[in-house]
Design a protein around this motif. Structure first.
Motif, short mmCIF file in Angstrom:
data_model
loop_
_atom_site.label_atom_id
_atom_site.label_comp_id
_atom_site.label_asym_id
_atom_site.label_seq_id
_atom_site.Cartn_x
_atom_site.Cartn_y
_atom_site.Cartn_z
N LEU A 3 -6.40 -0.33 -8.96
CA LEU A 3 -5.96 0.48 -7.83
C LEU A 3 -6.53 1.90 -7.87
O LEU A 3 -6.17 2.73 -7.04
CB LEU A 3 -4.42 0.55 -7.81
CG LEU A 3 -3.72 -0.79 -7.64
CD1 LEU A 3 -2.23 -0.63 -7.82
CD2 LEU A 3 -4.01 -1.38 -6.28
N PRO A 25 -9.97 3.19 -4.12
CA PRO A 25 -9.38 2.59 -2.92
C PRO A 25 -10.31 1.61 -2.21
O PRO A 25 -9.85 0.71 -1.52
CB PRO A 25 -9.08 3.80 -2.03
CG PRO A 25 -9.93 4.90 -2.56
CD PRO A 25 -10.07 4.65 -4.02
N ARG A 37 -0.42 -7.04 -8.46
CA ARG A 37 0.43 -5.90 -8.82
C ARG A 37 1.89 -6.17 -8.46
O ARG A 37 2.80 -5.88 -9.23
CB ARG A 37 -0.05 -4.64 -8.11
CG ARG A 37 0.86 -3.44 -8.37
CD ARG A 37 0.40 -2.21 -7.58
NE ARG A 37 1.36 -1.13 -7.80
CZ ARG A 37 2.44 -0.96 -7.07
NH1 ARG A 37 2.73 -1.80 -6.08
NH2 ARG A 37 3.27 0.05 -7.32
N LEU A 46 0.83 -1.21 0.00
CA LEU A 46 0.00 0.00 0.00
C LEU A 46 0.86 1.26 0.00
O LEU A 46 0.56 2.23 -0.71
CB LEU A 46 -0.93 0.00 1.22
CG LEU A 46 -2.14 -0.94 1.16
CD1 LEU A 46 -2.85 -0.97 2.50
CD2 LEU A 46 -3.10 -0.49 0.07
N ILE A 60 -9.10 -2.31 3.12
CA ILE A 60 -8.29 -3.42 2.63
C ILE A 60 -9.01 -4.72 2.92
O ILE A 60 -9.23 -5.10 4.07
CB ILE A 60 -6.90 -3.44 3.31
CG1 ILE A 60 -6.23 -2.09 3.13
CG2 ILE A 60 -6.06 -4.55 2.74
CD1 ILE A 60 -6.11 -1.68 1.68
N ILE A 90 -9.59 -2.00 -3.48
CA ILE A 90 -8.27 -2.62 -3.37
C ILE A 90 -8.37 -3.84 -2.47
O ILE A 90 -8.76 -3.74 -1.30
CB ILE A 90 -7.24 -1.62 -2.80
CG1 ILE A 90 -7.06 -0.43 -3.74
CG2 ILE A 90 -5.90 -2.30 -2.57
CD1 ILE A 90 -6.10 0.61 -3.24
N THR A 91 -8.00 -4.97 -3.00
CA THR A 91 -8.05 -6.21 -2.23
C THR A 91 -6.65 -6.81 -2.14
O THR A 91 -5.72 -6.38 -2.84
CB THR A 91 -8.99 -7.23 -2.90
OG1 THR A 91 -8.44 -7.58 -4.19
CG2 THR A 91 -10.38 -6.66 -3.09
N PRO A 120 -9.50 4.25 2.50
CA PRO A 120 -9.25 2.95 1.87
C PRO A 120 -9.59 1.79 2.77
O PRO A 120 -9.33 1.81 3.97
CB PRO A 120 -7.74 3.00 1.56
CG PRO A 120 -7.21 4.05 2.46
CD PRO A 120 -8.29 5.03 2.66
N VAL A 159 -5.61 -8.05 -5.50
CA VAL A 159 -5.16 -7.00 -6.42
C VAL A 159 -3.73 -6.60 -6.10
O VAL A 159 -2.89 -6.43 -6.99
CB VAL A 159 -6.10 -5.79 -6.33
CG1 VAL A 159 -5.50 -4.59 -7.05
CG2 VAL A 159 -7.47 -6.13 -6.93
N LEU A 160 -3.43 -6.45 -4.81
CA LEU A 160 -2.07 -6.05 -4.41
C LEU A 160 -1.04 -7.12 -4.76
O LEU A 160 0.06 -6.81 -5.22
CB LEU A 160 -2.04 -5.77 -2.90
CG LEU A 160 -2.75 -4.49 -2.45
CD1 LEU A 160 -2.80 -4.43 -0.93
CD2 LEU A 160 -2.06 -3.27 -3.00
N TRP A 220 -6.99 9.55 -3.77
CA TRP A 220 -8.00 8.58 -3.35
C TRP A 220 -9.35 8.91 -3.98
O TRP A 220 -10.39 8.64 -3.44
CB TRP A 220 -8.11 8.53 -1.83
CG TRP A 220 -6.88 7.98 -1.22
CD1 TRP A 220 -5.99 8.61 -0.42
CD2 TRP A 220 -6.35 6.66 -1.40
NE1 TRP A 220 -4.95 7.79 -0.08
CE2 TRP A 220 -5.14 6.58 -0.67
CE3 TRP A 220 -6.77 5.52 -2.11
CZ2 TRP A 220 -4.36 5.43 -0.62
CZ3 TRP A 220 -5.99 4.38 -2.06
CH2 TRP A 220 -4.82 4.34 -1.32
N VAL A 246 2.19 1.69 -3.42
CA VAL A 246 1.15 2.19 -4.33
C VAL A 246 1.10 3.72 -4.26
O VAL A 246 1.09 4.41 -5.28
CB VAL A 246 -0.22 1.60 -3.96
CG1 VAL A 246 -1.34 2.38 -4.63
CG2 VAL A 246 -0.30 0.14 -4.37
#
Length: 927
Positions: free
Chosen positions: A52, A55, A66, A32, A924, A58-59, A922, A62-63, A621, A35
């Motif tokens: 991304l 926000p 990436r 994060l 998560i 964003i899971t 955001p 996904v992270l 954001w 990012v």
């Protein structure tokens, strides 16, 4: 004690504990943070990552995707736009070992790549434009789920043990079709009409259809097409090293024989491992590179290792068109290029001639035109000079693209963030691998400042050229890892002397003398002195170090760091480096703003933090915002963070003392339009701070001046939604008497006061030469009054203020009506003077000017609301007659309580929907 994760900000530390999986949580936090930093560093590339942008979406998945994509691009050094689609465990048939090698396949937009599980055992890079076919083979017990990928240079790659083989092949064929449709290339070894070299031969300069004597590759590329050179900027179709061949090289029989041996070794290697960009890359080729690439193959192999050949082949004519478009245009970049042209390898005969200088000018100017975000930076000239020595001009251009945009990202800009991040990584590696040296030199930033040029110029500026090109060989094969390990090897070789050094200057002298005596005895070229070398006659002669031995030691002792480890260290240090830059930006902005305002420096610092935080919250954001237009780190410090109207309104509601209830937002929008002088719909911090300074610390006339300008164009617009018809409010009446009775029985004759006021203003007007502000119409005046009424709401002196403003408003309305009446009756009528004392119009220039101006400006117009006008001087003088109004505007105001409240409520405004564009924090998710 439980394991904790500590997050440190500029003014606070926060500890988090009691994790089910602390390693996983830490990894997500790192991702994060990265990012956010990548948003700041490279918004344009970040926009390509749609997962991304929002926000709330964003899971963890996904992270992780990436992070895997980032690793893939870094490992194979691919363009930032390349997107990874499939990752599959498999085995690849490696004919040199006569077995299948276990590893992993990566399939992206334009590439199929393979990396063995055993590090360094075997890597393969296959551009899809090289692929002829992708086929499934019969599934057997010995060859489960096999596929064959055939390429143009008569090679085929066999992959087995692929899960989901059918969908993989289907996707590969689909992307292959797209690549071939978007980038058609003529693969013809004979027809060279479109090129001046054999660069399009199967996108590999070392193809099977050529002579097996690879040492003659450069000499076979001279099929020039004169028709193509009729343009005004002729391009070199051969490497400059061959044009300016240095005399005496052929007489060095020993060195030439070593070159021939190297060429034969490479020849044998190509026969076994492949000779195209798709070659098997193993530990054996790394050893050949470390020995030094033969002069005849160097440029061609640089192009293969960097995969600049794919860019070259997919953009036919691009460079030539870029040269035509860019040459002759003057800008800051071209001025800097011209200044540095003759500083680029001046000791080399190639750049003592206009041919070499012209080629260097074309490449650098074309790149600045291609990538204005980078433009031109010092050290690019040195690197490009060497590229031109070993590659044709167009090839040198694409090599420069590969270095600046893929291999050394964020290096070549005015902040050199990428280089500074790698300097921090280098410091960490020194502590880890050379602890004794790190213990002796407490401040390792000294060594980092010395080594910065090592990274920026790949040792080309501080090592003899014939030695430094061997370093460049390793860089094009292994990337930045080669520079890290060579830097550690150099420090280790000088560790004893560095530990005994007296100061920073002594340490610099030790390293400079050592690097100047790194020789390449096997080079067929005569040694060329380095103009940047450091000399000292007081020292004993420094022993000579052979570059091949130094590179060998760097691989043996420090070559065990993987790309993944280096990228992880970059993540960590990127945060610190960028924060340091942000602190520098903040101090520079404050230094510019502080002399112009009366706000306390500590309050101004907190105000800057609020301003920047609002920018980040609203832009980064809020995926709809045009982020790249609002944050450009290449802009001057004061212009890097700018806010739009909505962001300004949010801040205005938090910190402005001029709150007007529901009218506050309208006033904020007008204030923004007033500050937006260049009408780009963005304002900088300096304008924001100056505005608040007037509100909190300005004199009464400054505050009224600002309020006045907020109610005339451009701040007040014709279609503003809160505009009302004139005289709609009963408090704004023209029938009020101008003689009022006070509570003690005394009366105040405002007509007499007005007469004296006008006389005083006339004297001030004569003394001033500054341009008068536009006069205010009746509609604008009504809005002005409405704002004043709103500002007085809930003030302790509210009743007195309402009475005072009603009196002043009545007086000003009557003044305006008198002017309007005189305009309608013409210049010969005196009727308007009867409303005030007759002598006022004859003796008071301000009043008389108002009437005359009104008559001149409106004599051709009908008598309407638009003819009613009032001046700033008349408004200010009227307000000064009421002590309660003077007290209101001159009472001291404290900014600090507002700032404290704003820090607590800035996020709350977003989440509670008080802002018209509610922004959620955001979230998560880990599913």
């Amino acid at each position: 004690m439980t394991d904790i994760i500590r997050i440190t900000t500029s003014n606070k530390e926060r500890d988090f504990s009691m994790f089910l999986n602390i390693d996983e949580a830490f990894r997500i936090m790192e991702q994060l943070a990265d990012v956010t930093l990548r948003r700041l560093l490279d918004n344009e590339i970040f926009e390509l990552d749609p997962g991304l942008q929002d926000p709330t979406q964003i899971t963890k998945r996904v992270l992780e995707a990436r992070a895997q994509n980032e690793f893939f691009r870094a490992f194979f050094r691919l363009p930032g736009k390349e997107k990874l689609h499939e990752v599959a465990d498999c085995s690849l048939w490696t004919p040199f070992s006569r077995c299948h090698t276990a590893g992993r396949m990566y399939a992206s937009d334009s590439y199929v790549c393979f990396a063995s599980k055993e590090g360094g055992c075997c890597n393969v890079l296959i551009p899809l434009r090289e692929v002829v076919s992708v086929e499934k083979m019969e599934d057997t017990s010995l060859l489960p789920n096999p596929i064959i990928i055939s390429i143009r240079s008569k090679m085929a790659f066999q992959f087995i043990e692929l899960k989901n083989r059918d969908s993989l092949v289907e996707n590969l064929l689909l992307r292959l079709k797209q690549v071939n449709a978007s980038n058609p290339v003529h693969y013809n070894c004979v027809d060279k009409k479109e090129t001046n070299s054999l660069m399009f031969v199967s996108t590999c300069v070392l193809s099977d259809c050529e002579s097996q004597d690879l040492g003659t590759v450069a000499s076979q590329s001279e099929d020039k097409n004169e028709g193509e050179k009729e343009n005004s900027h002729l391009l070199n179709a051969e490497v400059l090293r061959s044009v300016f061949h240095q005399s005496g090289a052929e007489s060095l029989d020993f060195r030439m024989s070593r070159e021939q041996i190297k060429e034969r070794l490479w020849n044998d290697h190509f026969a076994e491992y492949g000779r195209t960009v798709c070659m098997f890359r193993t530990e054996k080729i790394r050893k050949l590179v470390a020995m030094g690439i033969p002069e005849s193959l160097r440029g061609k192999l640089w192009i293969l290792f960097s995969d600049a050949m794919s860019d070259l082949a997919s953009h036919p004519g691009y460079y030539r068109n870029l040269v035509e478009a860019s040459m002759g245009k003057c800008c800051m970049a071209t001025e800097e290029i011209e200044r540095d042209l003759h500083r680029s390898l001046p000791e080399h005969p190639t750049f003592q001639n206009e041919t070499g200088i012209a080629a260097l000018r074309r490449v650098l100017t074309a790149y600045a035109h291609r990538n204005p975000k980078i433009g031109y930076c010092q050290s690019m000239n040195i690197l490009t000079s060497v590229l031109l020595l070993y590659a044709e001009e167009e090839e040198a251009f694409w090599l420069l693209v590969a270095v600046c945009e893929r291999m050394l990202p964020d290096y070549f800009n005015h902040r050199v963030i990428g280089a500074q991040v790698d300097q921090s990584v280098f410091e960490e590696l020194i502590k880890e691998r050379l602890p004794e040296l790190a213990d002796h030199i407490k401040d390792l930033s000294t060594l980092a400042s010395i080594s910065l040029s090592w990274f920026l110029t790949l040792f080309l500026s501080i090592m003899p050229l014939e030695s430094a090109v061997n370093v460049v060989d390793c860089f094009f094969y292994d990337g930045i890892k080669a520079i890290f390990q060579l830097g550690l090897a150099i420090l280790e070789a000088n560790a004893v002397e560095l530990c005994n050094s007296k100061d920073d200057g002594h340490a610099l002298m030790i390293l400079s003398r050592f690097l100047d005596h790194v020789k390449n005895e096997e080079s067929p070229l005569p040694p060329i002195s380095n103009q940047h070398a450091f000399f000292s006659d007081e020292q004993e002669p420094c022993p000579v170090t052979e570059i091949a031995d130094l590179i060998h030691d760097s691989y043996e002792k420090f070559g065990d760091h993987s790309v993944e480890q280096i990228e992880h260290m970059r993540y960590k240090h990127r945060i610190r480096v960028l924060q340091s830059h942000e602190d520098t930006t903040k101090q520079n902005v404050l230094r510019v703003v502080i002399p112009d305002v009366s706000i306390l420096p500590e309050d101004l610092e907190e105000l800057y933090d609020l301003f920047k935080r609002e920018h980040l919250m609203s832009c980064y954001w809020q995926w709809m915002g045009p982020v790249i237009e609002r944050h450009d780190p290449n802009r001057p410090y004061a212009e890097q963070y700018r806010i739009d109207s909505q962001q300004f309104t949010n801040l205005y509601e938090l910190v402005s003392p001029w709150t007007c209830g529901e009218h506050t937002k309208v006033l904020a929008e007008r204030t923004f339009r007033l500050l937006d002088e260049n009408m780009d719909r963005l304002i900088e911090f300096k304008g924001f701070a100056s505005c608040l300074d007037v509100m909190y610390n300005g004199e009464m006339n400054e505050k009224i001046n600002m309020l006045y300008r907020l109610h005339i164009p451009p701040a007040l617009t014709e279609n503003e939604r809160d505009s009302q018809s004139p005289l709609k409010n009963p408090l704004l009446s023209t029938s009020r008497p101008l003689v009022l009775e006070k509570a003690n029985g005394d009366t105040v004759d405002y007509q007499k006061q007005l007469k004296q006021m006008l006389k005083d203003l006339a004297k001030e007007k004569d003394a001033k030469t500054e341009k008068a502000m536009p006069k205010m119409s009746q509609r604008e005046f009504i809005q002005f009054c409405k704002t004043l009424y709103s500002m007085f709401h809930e003030d302790p002196e509210e009743n007195y203020l309402y009475q005072a403003i009603a009196t002043v408003t009545t007086l000003l309305l009557q003044i305006g009506e008198v002017g309007q009446r005189s305009s309608s009756l013409g210049s010969g009528s005196d009727e308007f003077t009867e409303d005030l004392q007759p002598e006022a119009s004859a003796q008071d220039p301000v009043f008389t000017d108002t009437v005359k101006t009104t008559h001149k400006e409106t004599q051709a117009l009908p008598v309407t609301e638009g003819n009613w006008i009032i001046s700033f001087e008349q408004i200010l003088a009227s307000l000064l007659t009421e002590q309660s109004l003077v007290n209101f505007f001159e009472k001291p105001l404290e900014l600090k309580p507002k700032l404290e409240n704003a820090k607590l409520n800035q996020y709350t405004l977003k989440t509670n929907g008080k802002s018209s564009q509610s922004l959620a924090e955001p979230v998560i998710n880990t599913q």
